[in-house]
Design an enzyme around this catalytic site. Structure first.
Site, PDB file in Angstrom:
ATOM      1  N   LYS A 227     -43.508  21.909 -12.347  1.00  0.00           N
ATOM      2  CA  LYS A 227     -42.900  20.998 -13.310  1.00  0.00           C
ATOM      3  C   LYS A 227     -44.008  20.313 -14.105  1.00  0.00           C
ATOM      4  O   LYS A 227     -44.874  19.648 -13.535  1.00  0.00           O
ATOM      5  CB  LYS A 227     -42.045  19.962 -12.604  1.00  0.00           C
ATOM      6  CG  LYS A 227     -41.465  18.937 -13.565  1.00  0.00           C
ATOM      7  CD  LYS A 227     -40.471  18.031 -12.891  1.00  0.00           C
ATOM      8  CE  LYS A 227     -39.936  16.999 -13.866  1.00  0.00           C
ATOM      9  NZ  LYS A 227     -38.932  16.142 -13.233  1.00  0.00           N
ATOM     10  N   LYS A 280     -40.316  24.407 -15.063  1.00  0.00           N
ATOM     11  CA  LYS A 280     -39.686  23.459 -15.964  1.00  0.00           C
ATOM     12  C   LYS A 280     -40.747  22.786 -16.834  1.00  0.00           C
ATOM     13  O   LYS A 280     -41.759  22.338 -16.298  1.00  0.00           O
ATOM     14  CB  LYS A 280     -38.969  22.415 -15.125  1.00  0.00           C
ATOM     15  CG  LYS A 280     -38.362  21.284 -15.897  1.00  0.00           C
ATOM     16  CD  LYS A 280     -37.733  20.312 -14.954  1.00  0.00           C
ATOM     17  CE  LYS A 280     -37.200  19.155 -15.769  1.00  0.00           C
ATOM     18  NZ  LYS A 280     -36.839  18.045 -14.949  1.00  0.00           N
TER      19      LYS A 280
HETATM   20  C1  PBG Z   1     -36.857  13.520 -13.125  1.00  0.00           C
HETATM   21  C2  PBG Z   1     -36.243  14.610 -13.901  1.00  0.00           C
HETATM   22  C3  PBG Z   1     -36.474  14.807 -15.263  1.00  0.00           C
HETATM   23  C4  PBG Z   1     -35.718  15.909 -15.638  1.00  0.00           C
HETATM   24  C5  PBG Z   1     -35.029  16.364 -14.507  1.00  0.00           C
HETATM   25  N1  PBG Z   1     -35.375  15.543 -13.429  1.00  0.00           N
HETATM   26  C6  PBG Z   1     -37.269  14.024 -16.235  1.00  0.00           C
HETATM   27  C7  PBG Z   1     -38.626  13.604 -15.923  1.00  0.00           C
HETATM   28  O1  PBG Z   1     -39.325  14.199 -15.104  1.00  0.00           O
HETATM   29  O2  PBG Z   1     -39.037  12.612 -16.520  1.00  0.00           O
HETATM   30  C8  PBG Z   1     -35.684  16.442 -17.028  1.00  0.00           C
HETATM   31  C9  PBG Z   1     -34.573  17.338 -17.392  1.00  0.00           C
HETATM   32  C10 PBG Z   1     -34.425  17.565 -18.838  1.00  0.00           C
HETATM   33  O3  PBG Z   1     -35.239  17.136 -19.679  1.00  0.00           O
HETATM   34  O4  PBG Z   1     -33.435  18.217 -19.194  1.00  0.00           O
HETATM   35  N2  PBG Z   1     -36.888  13.598 -11.779  1.00  0.00           N
END
Ligand code: PBG
Length: 356
Positions: A227, A280
């Site tokens: 991520k 992601k």
């Molecule tokens: C946070 C989380 C995020 C997303 C999913 N879980 C945002 C972040 O890490 O700030 C983002 C999902 C998206 O942008 O569609 N645990």
């Protein structure tokens, strides 16, 4: 001079006399036969379908949904047109509709009221909190629906971070201890999978051990393994009111410049007991999806994140792109890169398109 029937595909007769260069144009002369004409396989829709290498199936999709407290209400997320935060009663209708379209799985994200947020994310493991209540209701109403819960502190954090903050630092092990409690509260509520999304070190291992210790051996872990610290999450943070109050997430999420490190993270999560690994965001990281797919036998998920959704919606609203075609092209690129599963806010739209 007219080209013989050999030039028109489908006609078996009249093979060109390859030795006679006078009658036949250069392109099919004996000295210059084009044996390989890739266009032959693109001639008709039937042929194209026959040789298609990848396909998008409604079964591959996971629908991320936002739930909020209250009754009879839904609010459109301004930066995600067509996406809503729902109160539980209306979420149930939305999820039933998605399920009727063939979407088998949802990923659940809560909007937590500000007065329930603190630095320790205490509300995140309340057994009667918004997420456990939602999971119980959804699993009871739609038993075959696969419910995946987000395990992270950011929606619950007064600091808008994914961890406990001390002197501006995001603490790792203290955060993991909270994540374990959160995951257990989701398992108790009936979650099929928990999805740790915060990139703290060793959270997958700690959660796996705790789940097993408490008898939840059938609850799976969808690990957000690679991520990235990405600006593509902006609209999601609007949806959950979860933007960091200071700094950024670069001390825990990955640097966009790194690829080898993604493999390292995947290896660690697999060793710690992940069932599915995820990349992601998806679109700017197709190379990472590809590399991870080559690297592991585990199913690979891709998260088509909020910013990717918003870009398509915005351009389509302006009439600059053909929305439906761009959605399908975008999602098939993720499949081609190696994604087995795709989390996408377009899930319902795609399901409808695939049915037609
Ligand atoms: C946070 C989380 C995020 C997303 C999913 N879980 C945002 C972040 O890490 O700030 C983002 C999902 C998206 O942008 O569609 N645990």
């Amino acid at each position: 001079m007219v080209l013989t029937s050999a030039s028109s595909l489908g006609s078996p007769s009249s093979e060109p006399d390859l030795d006679s260069t006078e009658e036949i144009p250069q392109s099919v002369s004996s000295h210059n036969v084009i044996l390989h004409r890739p266009r032959r396989l693109r001639r008709t829709e039937t042929l194209r379908r026959l040789v298609q290498e990848n396909n998008l199936r409604v079964e591959d999709l996971i629908y991320p949904v936002f739930v909020m407290e209250g009754d009879g209400n839904r609010q459109e997320v301004p930066s995600m047109p067509g996406c809503f935060r729902y109160t539980l009663d209306l979420l149930l209708d939305e999820v039933k509709e998605a399920n009727a379209l063939g979407i088998g799985a949802i990923a659940l994200f809560p909007l937590i009221p500000v007065d329930q947020k603190d630095n320790y994310g205490t509300e995140s493991y309340n057994p009667n909190g918004l997420v456990p209540r939602t999971v119980r209701t959804l699993k009871k109403a739609v038993p075959n629906l696969l419910v995946i819960t987000d395990v992270a502190l950011d929606p619950y954090s007064s600091e808008g971070h994914d961890g406990v903050v001390e002197d501006g630092e995001i603490l790792n092990d203290e955060t993991v201890a909270v994540l374990v409690k959160q995951a257990l509260s989701h398992a108790e509520a009936g979650a099929d999978f928990v999805a740790p999304s915060d990139m703290m070190d060793h959270r997958v291992g700690a959660i796996r051990r705790a789940l097993d210790r408490e008898g939840w051996t059938n609850v799976g872990i969808l690990a957000y393994s690679a991520k990235y610290a990405s600006a593509y999450y902006g609209p999601f943070r609007d949806a959950l009111d979860s933007a960091p109050k200071f700094g950024d997430k670069k001390t825990y999420q990955m640097d966009a410049a790194n690829a080898r490190e993604a493999i390292k993270e995947v290896d660690l999560d697999i060793a710690e007991g992940a069932d599915i690994v995820m990349v992601k965001p998806a679109l700017a990281y197709l190379d990472i999806i590809y590399q991870i797919k080559q690297h592991t036998k585990l199913p690979v998920a891709a998260y088509n994140v909020s910013g990717e959704y918003a870009m398509i919606k915005a351009a389509a609203e302006k009439g600059w792109i053909d929305e439906k075609k761009v959605i399908l092209e975008t999602l098939i690129s993720m499949k081609r890169a190696g994604a087995d599963l795709i989390l996408t806010y377009f899930a319902k739209e795609v399901a409808l398109m695939l049915h037609h």
